[in-house]
Design an enzyme around this catalytic site. Sequence first.
Site, PDB file in Angstrom:
ATOM      1  N   LYS A 114       0.230   8.591 -15.856  1.00  0.00           N
ATOM      2  CA  LYS A 114      -0.731   8.886 -14.793  1.00  0.00           C
ATOM      3  C   LYS A 114      -1.735   9.880 -15.349  1.00  0.00           C
ATOM      4  O   LYS A 114      -1.443  10.600 -16.303  1.00  0.00           O
ATOM      5  CB  LYS A 114      -0.023   9.514 -13.580  1.00  0.00           C
ATOM      6  CG  LYS A 114      -0.735   9.254 -12.272  1.00  0.00           C
ATOM      7  CD  LYS A 114      -0.466   7.847 -11.769  1.00  0.00           C
ATOM      8  CE  LYS A 114      -1.058   7.570 -10.420  1.00  0.00           C
ATOM      9  NZ  LYS A 114      -0.549   6.323  -9.859  1.00  0.00           N
TER      10      LYS A 114
HETATM   11  P1  NAD Z   1      -8.640   5.354  -2.146  1.00  0.00           P
HETATM   12  O1  NAD Z   1      -9.352   6.537  -2.694  1.00  0.00           O
HETATM   13  O2  NAD Z   1      -9.253   4.000  -2.290  1.00  0.00           O
HETATM   14  O3  NAD Z   1      -8.328   5.566  -0.581  1.00  0.00           O
HETATM   15  C1  NAD Z   1      -7.691   6.691  -0.073  1.00  0.00           C
HETATM   16  C2  NAD Z   1      -7.935   6.780   1.424  1.00  0.00           C
HETATM   17  O4  NAD Z   1      -7.205   7.895   1.941  1.00  0.00           O
HETATM   18  C3  NAD Z   1      -9.399   7.023   1.789  1.00  0.00           C
HETATM   19  O5  NAD Z   1      -9.659   6.393   3.020  1.00  0.00           O
HETATM   20  C4  NAD Z   1      -9.456   8.539   1.937  1.00  0.00           C
HETATM   21  O6  NAD Z   1     -10.528   8.959   2.800  1.00  0.00           O
HETATM   22  C5  NAD Z   1      -8.115   8.797   2.585  1.00  0.00           C
HETATM   23  N1  NAD Z   1      -7.631  10.164   2.382  1.00  0.00           N
HETATM   24  C6  NAD Z   1      -7.850  10.994   1.339  1.00  0.00           C
HETATM   25  N2  NAD Z   1      -7.238  12.177   1.546  1.00  0.00           N
HETATM   26  C7  NAD Z   1      -6.608  12.077   2.746  1.00  0.00           C
HETATM   27  C8  NAD Z   1      -5.792  12.954   3.506  1.00  0.00           C
HETATM   28  N3  NAD Z   1      -5.512  14.187   3.070  1.00  0.00           N
HETATM   29  N4  NAD Z   1      -5.308  12.506   4.693  1.00  0.00           N
HETATM   30  C9  NAD Z   1      -5.580  11.269   5.118  1.00  0.00           C
HETATM   31  N5  NAD Z   1      -6.354  10.380   4.454  1.00  0.00           N
HETATM   32  C10 NAD Z   1      -6.852  10.804   3.270  1.00  0.00           C
HETATM   33  O7  NAD Z   1      -7.179   5.395  -2.828  1.00  0.00           O
HETATM   34  P2  NAD Z   1      -6.157   4.193  -2.997  1.00  0.00           P
HETATM   35  O8  NAD Z   1      -6.347   3.601  -4.341  1.00  0.00           O
HETATM   36  O9  NAD Z   1      -6.169   3.336  -1.791  1.00  0.00           O
HETATM   37  O10 NAD Z   1      -4.768   5.001  -3.081  1.00  0.00           O
HETATM   38  C11 NAD Z   1      -4.116   5.460  -1.911  1.00  0.00           C
HETATM   39  C12 NAD Z   1      -2.670   5.790  -2.236  1.00  0.00           C
HETATM   40  O11 NAD Z   1      -2.031   4.616  -2.754  1.00  0.00           O
HETATM   41  C13 NAD Z   1      -2.464   6.861  -3.305  1.00  0.00           C
HETATM   42  O12 NAD Z   1      -1.302   7.592  -2.997  1.00  0.00           O
HETATM   43  C14 NAD Z   1      -2.244   6.051  -4.570  1.00  0.00           C
HETATM   44  O13 NAD Z   1      -1.514   6.773  -5.544  1.00  0.00           O
HETATM   45  C15 NAD Z   1      -1.458   4.897  -4.011  1.00  0.00           C
HETATM   46  N6  NAD Z   1      -1.497   3.682  -4.836  1.00  0.00           N
HETATM   47  C16 NAD Z   1      -2.673   3.087  -5.149  1.00  0.00           C
HETATM   48  C17 NAD Z   1      -2.668   1.905  -5.897  1.00  0.00           C
HETATM   49  C18 NAD Z   1      -3.938   1.152  -6.217  1.00  0.00           C
HETATM   50  O14 NAD Z   1      -3.835   0.041  -6.733  1.00  0.00           O
HETATM   51  N7  NAD Z   1      -5.101   1.654  -5.912  1.00  0.00           N
HETATM   52  C19 NAD Z   1      -1.451   1.380  -6.365  1.00  0.00           C
HETATM   53  C20 NAD Z   1      -0.260   2.006  -6.005  1.00  0.00           C
HETATM   54  C21 NAD Z   1      -0.295   3.158  -5.239  1.00  0.00           C
END
Ligand code: NAD
Length: 424
Positions: A114
């Site tokens: 990561k």
């Molecule tokens: P992203 O940046 O596309 O979206 C994140 C969302 O959460 C946004 O709407 C943002 O405004 C909101 N957010 C940010 N801080 C916040 C808070 N404190 N409280 C509530 N909402 C908040 O990110 P993503 O890629 O969708 O990732 C989201 C989660 O999923 C993370 O934990 C990431 O590690 C996990 N994840 C992502 C992927 C991927 O393929 N992108 C894969 C596995 C896990």
Amino acid sequence: MSGSTPVYEWDSSMYRLALAQLDAAALRMGLDENVWERLRHPQRAQIVSFPFRRDDYKTVDTLVGYRVQHLLTMGPTKGGIRYALDVNLGEVTALAMWMTWKCALMNLPFGGAKGGVCIDPGTLSKSELQRITRRFTSEIIEVIGPDRDIPAPDLGTDEQVMSWIMDTYSQQKGHTVPGVVTGKPIELGGSLGRLEATGRGVLACVVEACRHLSLPLEGARVVVQGYGNVGAAAARIAKSLGARVVAVSDAKGGIVDTNGLDLAKVDAWVREHRFLTGFPGVDEVTNAEILELPCEVLIPAAVQNQITERNAGRLACRVLAEGANGPTSLEADAILDERGIFVVPDILANAGGVTVSYFEWVQGLQQFFWTEEEVNSRLINLMQRAFRDVLAFATNQKSNLRTAALIRGIDRVKEAKRRRGVFP
Ligand code: NAD
């Protein structure tokens, strides 16, 4: 295990959560103590600092970034890069460890990694984002590569950021190297279906969980915290399967419509206004309140440490499917177990992202690209297989799904380590 482990630089509340999960699973499975101790540490951790010139040309900030590789035993390492203000060595190390278990659980030939930069992406112009990405890539260029460590999008990063990483890496190597990242746009060798893959995987698990619980998904109320890449795709797919998405949120708060939100209108609003705030004709809630709304399926898809001993007793869902990494504390896990809430743990529920990243890497290596239907059906197959395997193991061992998923992942890593032996 002896309790005399020194405190390392990567110590943090999130790392301690990852360790506590590992320790609980290791104890339960009777893991060899030498392997156990080895797995508690990241194999490599790189910290970089670099100058970042703001658009005004006068201000030069110094930013700090990280890349942590937890385990190099299984093949190249794999894991996202996040841009967020609370990124630190401890958080990235915990996330790298979870990536190891996730890849092993899904039988993917990767160890966990990561990375991230400590910056609020919401404050950056597009050109600032590009400059940070290119300089950060240059700083970590020696540790990444298609055979070494392959970044992907995560919180605050997307396919455009992956394009800049790929371009910077390729410029410095003197030839195009698409395999250095996944989550690329299609034009650069990305995979069809990658954008929605994590959300699709979450829903594949929700479908299986509902089937197991005899809970109809048709008409079920779904609540999503974090309407980003993962959350928005999960919401869309839930709706396409007949569920009613009653609430979604972003960093500034959430919106609720008990009749079901019109997601096309929500998407149009977000495209225009960036945040959900002000969306007409709905009630507004905070990010704490949204977790306690009555629903059948709750999907935390934002950040870590959202469900703790403080609010676990008030969750009003039947299924909790963890789209985000590390949303639930150890204490909350115990409360949810006691309350009979069915938790699909992060390393299983959000594994769809890295699975299609693996498909993208494979397609890129072969220069042979699959149709979207092929990608999606292979993804669903692997998710179903993993879910059923974990559920069967959990039932057999009388454990919850988190412990079962961790044991399945750790066991594969243990076997690989045993076969490779200790060098020298
Ligand atoms: P992203 O940046 O596309 O979206 C994140 C969302 O959460 C946004 O709407 C943002 O405004 C909101 N957010 C940010 N801080 C916040 C808070 N404190 N409280 C509530 N909402 C908040 O990110 P993503 O890629 O969708 O990732 C989201 C989660 O999923 C993370 O934990 C990431 O590690 C996990 N994840 C992502 C992927 C991927 O393929 N992108 C894969 C596995 C896990």
